[in-house]
Write a protein that holds these residues in place. Sequence first.
Motif, short mmCIF file in Angstrom:
data_model
loop_
_atom_site.label_atom_id
_atom_site.label_comp_id
_atom_site.label_asym_id
_atom_site.label_seq_id
_atom_site.Cartn_x
_atom_site.Cartn_y
_atom_site.Cartn_z
N TYR A 181 0.82 -1.21 0.00
CA TYR A 181 0.00 0.00 0.00
C TYR A 181 0.86 1.26 0.00
O TYR A 181 0.42 2.32 -0.43
N GLU A 182 2.11 1.11 0.47
CA GLU A 182 3.00 2.27 0.52
C GLU A 182 3.34 2.80 -0.87
O GLU A 182 3.67 3.98 -1.02
N GLN A 185 0.66 5.25 -1.58
CA GLN A 185 0.81 6.42 -0.73
C GLN A 185 1.95 7.31 -1.22
O GLN A 185 1.85 8.54 -1.17
#
Length: 291
Positions: A181-182, A185
């Motif tokens: 998920y980073e 982001q």
Amino acid sequence: MTMVTQRPVAAPPKQTAAPAAPGNRVPRWQIYLPLALYLLFTLVPFYWMLVFAFRPAGSMAIFPWPITLEHFDTVWNGMGFAVFFRNSLMVGVASLVATTVVALAGGYALARYAFRGKGAFMVGMLCTQFIPGALMIIPLFEIFRTLDLTNSLWSLVIAETVFQLPLSLILISGFIRNIPYELEQAAWVDGCSRLRGFLAIVLPLLRPALVAVGSFAFIHSWNNFLFALMFINDQEKFTVPVGLAYNLGENSVDFGALAAGGVVAALPVVIVFAFIQRYLVQGMSAGAVKG
């Protein structure tokens, strides 16, 4: 001063090595013999289909020689198989696109968002895989009759998409969970919106999953016989499986033409698997891992 003499300490007895355990290797013949029998059982029907398709009519030869293409000409031009092939191709491609797009959007929501009832929704999707398609024929027919979609290829596209979505959603969502998920982001920090970050970061990494989902949707819609038989009445809208079934005569069967039609029907599936086999295992295994 007295000297204390120390007795020499005896060396510990040497431990003899334990006898080697018998090898756990399975003899090769125990592996290759079952595989050869299974391969023989699988390929013999295809071989006979090729024999009937390529040998002249009336010939009883085991090997198709001399090779003739008259059966393919009969099927393609005389029985209208070109129309059946086009209809199946249209339904398969439309089902592929619809299933992939909807599964991509739904799979991303299931993987990245937390909402009430998410677990129950996943269980419900899994439970739909236990429902045979034959049980849904009457409800689907009533829905399509109300929407004036009977005797339309769009009814096949909608039915195939609905039946392929549960498994496709699970595969896509499982694959997206394995993408950090980073990465998204970091894209947001660089100024990307959620949609642009998804298109730039996540979508390129989803190629194996998209290939697996799209190929299964295409092949299932290409081979489906029940929906096309029940929802389509016009011969000009028949798909390949229904067209093959209607070429079976009441009192006689043209085995050469039927085998040629089977070869033409199997050819797209073989081509699809030949090009995408390296993506299938990766896409299915990644989608099956719990994130």
